[in-house]
Design an enzyme around this catalytic site. Structure first.
Site, mmCIF file in Angstrom:
data_model
loop_
_atom_site.group_PDB
_atom_site.id
_atom_site.type_symbol
_atom_site.label_atom_id
_atom_site.label_comp_id
_atom_site.label_asym_id
_atom_site.label_seq_id
_atom_site.Cartn_x
_atom_site.Cartn_y
_atom_site.Cartn_z
ATOM 1 N N GLY A 15 0.848 -1.190 0.000
ATOM 2 C CA GLY A 15 0.000 0.000 0.000
ATOM 3 C C GLY A 15 0.881 1.237 0.000
ATOM 4 N N MET A 17 2.422 5.100 1.336
ATOM 5 C CA MET A 17 2.915 5.593 2.614
ATOM 6 C C MET A 17 1.716 6.020 3.472
ATOM 7 S SD MET A 17 6.228 7.798 1.415
ATOM 8 C CE MET A 17 6.854 8.112 3.070
ATOM 9 N N PHE A 18 1.901 5.975 4.758
ATOM 10 C CA PHE A 18 0.879 6.377 5.740
ATOM 11 C C PHE A 18 -0.365 5.466 5.734
ATOM 12 C CE2 PHE A 18 2.949 10.182 3.878
ATOM 13 C CZ PHE A 18 3.782 10.490 4.939
ATOM 14 N N SER A 19 -0.188 4.217 5.250
ATOM 15 C CA SER A 19 -1.329 3.293 5.265
ATOM 16 C C SER A 19 -1.197 2.266 6.397
ATOM 17 C CB SER A 19 -1.461 2.584 3.907
ATOM 18 O OG SER A 19 -0.322 1.792 3.646
ATOM 19 N N GLU A 90 10.017 -2.599 4.577
ATOM 20 C CA GLU A 90 10.531 -1.778 3.466
ATOM 21 C C GLU A 90 11.255 -2.643 2.420
ATOM 22 O OE1 GLU A 90 9.762 1.390 3.490
ATOM 23 O OE2 GLU A 90 9.390 1.861 5.596
ATOM 24 N N VAL A 91 10.639 -3.759 2.089
ATOM 25 C CA VAL A 91 11.296 -4.751 1.218
ATOM 26 C C VAL A 91 11.532 -4.224 -0.208
ATOM 27 C CG1 VAL A 91 9.180 -5.915 0.441
ATOM 28 C CG2 VAL A 91 11.308 -7.238 0.663
ATOM 29 N N HIS A 92 10.783 -3.184 -0.611
ATOM 30 C CA HIS A 92 10.932 -2.636 -1.977
ATOM 31 C C HIS A 92 12.320 -2.056 -2.219
ATOM 32 C CE1 HIS A 92 9.331 0.471 0.723
ATOM 33 N NE2 HIS A 92 10.092 1.306 0.052
ATOM 34 N N CYS A 178 -5.293 10.086 -3.377
ATOM 35 C CA CYS A 178 -6.034 9.177 -4.248
ATOM 36 C C CYS A 178 -5.517 9.378 -5.679
ATOM 37 C CB CYS A 178 -7.533 9.457 -4.169
ATOM 38 S SG CYS A 178 -7.981 11.025 -4.925
HETATM 39 ZN ZN LIG Z 1 -8.069 12.664 -3.277
#
Ligand SMILES: [Zn+2]
EC number: 2.7.1.21
Length: 204
Positions: A15, A17-19, A90-92, A178
């Site tokens: 997902g 950041m901040f999720s 942070e596997v990416h 979004c």
């Molecule tokens: Zn939005």
């Protein structure tokens, strides 16, 4: 949450950041701890935003970890103790070697849980993540809240002008957006850059 602990498998938490990805990973590590499943916890060594030897979620939950830079280092650490599970935050940021390692571990009956960004700041699939998502038995895709319209956010919008893919940051540098607000934001940035270039031309 888990029906069986004995089988090797790959689980991906992803997902923007901040999720709450690290939070979700920490929750899973704790569940394994309660079940006495010995877990090797890993994070990339250049990510020292919150701590060098701990994974700390934005809510303050933390757990001690090994900071490493390569799949080989993970392999060496894994050999040292009788681990039954491996968790990587942070596997990416790791390269393709980690894919081979994760597959090997899962084939050997180890539970591998990883968390990482699915998309970079320009909404492109991030590094090894598409492969991991294909290889995984289970995937949890989280969403944040768009700071602009408050709908579900699935992208990380970079507020500052930097093209460095590995630029780490927090709320000063990034915000969750979004799809629609991300596109608008990038368009506005492009317009600003064009204006700056034109202003420079006029000065020249
Ligand atoms: Zn939005």
């Amino acid at each position: 949450m888990y029906k069986k602990f004995s089988e090797g498998m790959i689980e991906v938490i992803t997902g923007p950041m901040f999720s709450g990805k690290s939070e979700e990973l920490l929750k899973r590590i704790r569940i394994l701890e309660y079940a006495n499943i010995k877990t090797l916890v890993i994070k990339p060594n250049f990510d020292t935003r919150f701590s060098e030897n701990e994974i700390i979620s934005r809510s303050g939950a933390k757990i001690s970890t090994h900071s490493v830079s390569s799949a080989d280092e993970i392999r060496e650490l894994f050999k040292k103790k009788n681990y039954k599970a491996v968790a990587i935050d942070e596997v990416h940021f790791f390269n393709k070697d980690v894919l081979t390692l994760i597959n090997e571990l899962a084939d050997d009956g180890i539970r591998v849980i990883v968390s990482g960004l699915d998309l970079d700041y320009l909404r492109r699939p991030f590094g090894i993540m598409p492969y991991l998502l294909s290889m995984a038995e289970t995937i949890t895709k989280l969403q944040a809240v768009c700071v602009r319209c408050k709908n579900a956010a699935s992208t990380s919008f970079r507020k500052v002008n930097s093209r460095n893919l590995k630029m780490l940051g927090d709320i000063e540098e990034y915000e969750a957006r979004c799809r629609s607000c991300h596109i608008k934001g990038e368009f506005t940035k492009m317009q600003e850059v064009t204006k700056m270039e034109e202003a420079k031309k006029n000065v020249d």
